[in-house]
Design a protein around this motif. Structure first.
Motif, PDB file in Angstrom:
ATOM      1  N   GLY A  70       0.790  -1.229   0.000  1.00  0.00           N
ATOM      2  CA  GLY A  70       0.000   0.000   0.000  1.00  0.00           C
ATOM      3  C   GLY A  70       0.818   1.273   0.000  1.00  0.00           C
ATOM      4  N   HIS A  71       2.049   1.214   0.448  1.00  0.00           N
ATOM      5  CA  HIS A  71       2.915   2.397   0.494  1.00  0.00           C
ATOM      6  C   HIS A  71       3.751   2.580  -0.774  1.00  0.00           C
ATOM      7  N   TRP A  72       3.705   1.624  -1.708  1.00  0.00           N
ATOM      8  CA  TRP A  72       4.492   1.729  -2.930  1.00  0.00           C
ATOM      9  C   TRP A  72       3.943   2.841  -3.817  1.00  0.00           C
ATOM     10  N   ARG A  73       4.830   3.648  -4.379  1.00  0.00           N
ATOM     11  CA  ARG A  73       4.464   4.729  -5.295  1.00  0.00           C
ATOM     12  C   ARG A  73       5.416   4.706  -6.485  1.00  0.00           C
ATOM     13  N   ASP A  74       4.985   5.298  -7.575  1.00  0.00           N
ATOM     14  CA  ASP A  74       5.812   5.437  -8.767  1.00  0.00           C
ATOM     15  C   ASP A  74       6.252   4.079  -9.320  1.00  0.00           C
ATOM     16  N   ILE A  75       5.351   3.114  -9.262  1.00  0.00           N
ATOM     17  CA  ILE A  75       5.629   1.756  -9.739  1.00  0.00           C
ATOM     18  C   ILE A  75       5.130   1.628 -11.180  1.00  0.00           C
ATOM     19  N   VAL A  76       5.906   0.966 -12.016  1.00  0.00           N
ATOM     20  CA  VAL A  76       5.500   0.753 -13.404  1.00  0.00           C
ATOM     21  C   VAL A  76       5.257  -0.720 -13.729  1.00  0.00           C
ATOM     22  N   ALA A  77       5.583  -1.625 -12.820  1.00  0.00           N
ATOM     23  CA  ALA A  77       5.288  -3.033 -13.031  1.00  0.00           C
ATOM     24  C   ALA A  77       5.246  -3.727 -11.680  1.00  0.00           C
ATOM     25  N   ALA A  78       4.517  -4.817 -11.585  1.00  0.00           N
ATOM     26  CA  ALA A  78       4.445  -5.563 -10.333  1.00  0.00           C
ATOM     27  C   ALA A  78       4.354  -7.051 -10.644  1.00  0.00           C
ATOM     28  N   ALA A  79       4.944  -7.889  -9.790  1.00  0.00           N
ATOM     29  CA  ALA A  79       4.893  -9.334  -9.967  1.00  0.00           C
ATOM     30  C   ALA A  79       4.944  -9.976  -8.598  1.00  0.00           C
ATOM     31  N   GLY A  80       4.541 -11.223  -8.474  1.00  0.00           N
ATOM     32  CA  GLY A  80       4.579 -11.829  -7.163  1.00  0.00           C
ATOM     33  C   GLY A  80       4.524 -13.331  -7.149  1.00  0.00           C
ATOM     34  N   SER A  81       5.101 -13.922  -6.105  1.00  0.00           N
ATOM     35  CA  SER A  81       4.964 -15.340  -5.805  1.00  0.00           C
ATOM     36  C   SER A  81       4.692 -15.402  -4.304  1.00  0.00           C
ATOM     37  N   HIS A  82       5.645 -15.808  -3.485  1.00  0.00           N
ATOM     38  CA  HIS A  82       5.506 -15.672  -2.034  1.00  0.00           C
ATOM     39  C   HIS A  82       6.048 -14.319  -1.605  1.00  0.00           C
ATOM     40  N   HIS A  83       6.393 -13.529  -2.583  1.00  0.00           N
ATOM     41  CA  HIS A  83       6.845 -12.165  -2.367  1.00  0.00           C
ATOM     42  C   HIS A  83       6.281 -11.317  -3.511  1.00  0.00           C
ATOM     43  N   SER A  84       6.257 -10.021  -3.297  1.00  0.00           N
ATOM     44  CA  SER A  84       5.820  -9.116  -4.347  1.00  0.00           C
ATOM     45  C   SER A  84       6.983  -8.237  -4.745  1.00  0.00           C
ATOM     46  N   VAL A  85       7.045  -7.917  -6.013  1.00  0.00           N
ATOM     47  CA  VAL A  85       8.147  -7.151  -6.566  1.00  0.00           C
ATOM     48  C   VAL A  85       7.564  -5.992  -7.357  1.00  0.00           C
ATOM     49  N   GLY A  86       8.100  -4.797  -7.140  1.00  0.00           N
ATOM     50  CA  GLY A  86       7.653  -3.633  -7.886  1.00  0.00           C
ATOM     51  C   GLY A  86       8.823  -2.964  -8.574  1.00  0.00           C
ATOM     52  N   LEU A  87       8.605  -2.552  -9.793  1.00  0.00           N
ATOM     53  CA  LEU A  87       9.616  -1.839 -10.570  1.00  0.00           C
ATOM     54  C   LEU A  87       9.248  -0.366 -10.601  1.00  0.00           C
ATOM     55  N   ARG A  88      10.145   0.468 -10.098  1.00  0.00           N
ATOM     56  CA  ARG A  88       9.910   1.911 -10.107  1.00  0.00           C
ATOM     57  C   ARG A  88      10.286   2.493 -11.465  1.00  0.00           C
ATOM     58  N   ALA A  89       9.712   3.645 -11.765  1.00  0.00           N
ATOM     59  CA  ALA A  89       9.988   4.322 -13.034  1.00  0.00           C
ATOM     60  C   ALA A  89      11.460   4.678 -13.179  1.00  0.00           C
ATOM     61  N   ASP A  90      12.177   4.824 -12.062  1.00  0.00           N
ATOM     62  CA  ASP A  90      13.601   5.177 -12.133  1.00  0.00           C
ATOM     63  C   ASP A  90      14.513   3.970 -12.330  1.00  0.00           C
ATOM     64  N   GLY A  91      13.934   2.766 -12.518  1.00  0.00           N
ATOM     65  CA  GLY A  91      14.724   1.572 -12.774  1.00  0.00           C
ATOM     66  C   GLY A  91      15.185   0.829 -11.541  1.00  0.00           C
ATOM     67  N   THR A  92      14.740   1.260 -10.354  1.00  0.00           N
ATOM     68  CA  THR A  92      15.044   0.525  -9.128  1.00  0.00           C
ATOM     69  C   THR A  92      13.887  -0.406  -8.806  1.00  0.00           C
ATOM     70  N   VAL A  93      14.127  -1.333  -7.884  1.00  0.00           N
ATOM     71  CA  VAL A  93      13.156  -2.381  -7.579  1.00  0.00           C
ATOM     72  C   VAL A  93      12.885  -2.412  -6.077  1.00  0.00           C
TER      73      VAL A  93
END
Length: 150
Positions: A70-93
Motif C-alpha cells: 500500500g505504500h508503494w508509489r511510482d511503480i510501473v510493473a508488479a509481480a509476485g509469488s511468495h513475495h511481491s516485486v515492484g519496478l519503479r519508473a527510475d529503474g530501481t526495484v
C-alpha cells in the motif's frame, strides 16, 4: 487485456481496468473492488494489481507480508509469488514478503526495465539487455548473468 496464473487461481484484467478471477477465492477475494488497474500478477497465495497512478494493491494470504504494498508509489510493473516485486519508473526495484532464499535482495539493482518473480527467486532485465537474478539457485535458475545482451 491481460491474464496471470497463480497457484490454484487465475486473474484477468479487462479493458475497463476491472479485474476478474477464478479458482481459490482466498487468493483473490476483494479484487472485484479494484479500479483503474493496468497490470495484474497472480502469486502463489495472493494477487497484485498495478493502478494507472503507479500505486499497487494486493489481496490474498499475506503470511509473509507479500500484500504489504500500500505504500508503494511510482511503480510501473508488479509481480509476485511468495513475495511481491515492484519496478519503479527510475529503474530501481522494491520487494516485500518471503526472502529466506534472498529473493528480496534487490536493493542494489539499477537500470531495470522488466521484472519477474518465481517462488524463491527474482529476475530483472536491465536496460543494456543483461539479466540479474537473486534468491534460490537450487535448480540453476539464477544462472542468467552470462546471457548475451543482444
Amino acid at each position: 487485456r491481460a491474464v496471470s496464473a497463480g497457484y490454484l487461481h487465475t486473474i484477468g484484467l479487462l479493458e475497463n481496468g476491472a479485474v476478474r478471477a477464478a479458482g481459490r477465492p482466498e487468493f483473490w477475494a476483494g479484487i472485484e473492488h479494484w479500479t483503474d488497474i493496468i497490470a495484474v500478477a497472480a502469486g502463489s497465495h495472493h494477487s497484485v494489481g498495478l493502478r494507472a497512478d503507479g500505486t499497487v494493491v494486493a489481496v490474498g494470504r499475506s503470511e509473509a507480508g507479500q500484500c504489504d504494498v500500500g505504500h508503494w508509489r511510482d511503480i510501473v510493473a508488479a509481480a509476485g509469488s511468495h513475495h511481491s516485486v515492484g519496478l519503479r519508473a527510475d529503474g530501481t526495484v522494491v520487494t516485500v514478503g518471503r526472502s529466506e532464499a534472498g529473493q528480496c535482495d534487490v536493493g542494489r539493482w539499477r537500470d531495470i526495465v522488466a521484472i519477474a518473480a518465481g517462488a524463491a527467486h527474482t529476475v530483472g532485465l536491465r536496460t543494456d539487455g543483461g539479466v540479474v537474478a537473486t534468491g534460490s539457485n537450487s535448480h540453476g535458475q539464477l544462472e542468467v548473468g552470462a546471457w548475451p545482451s543482444s
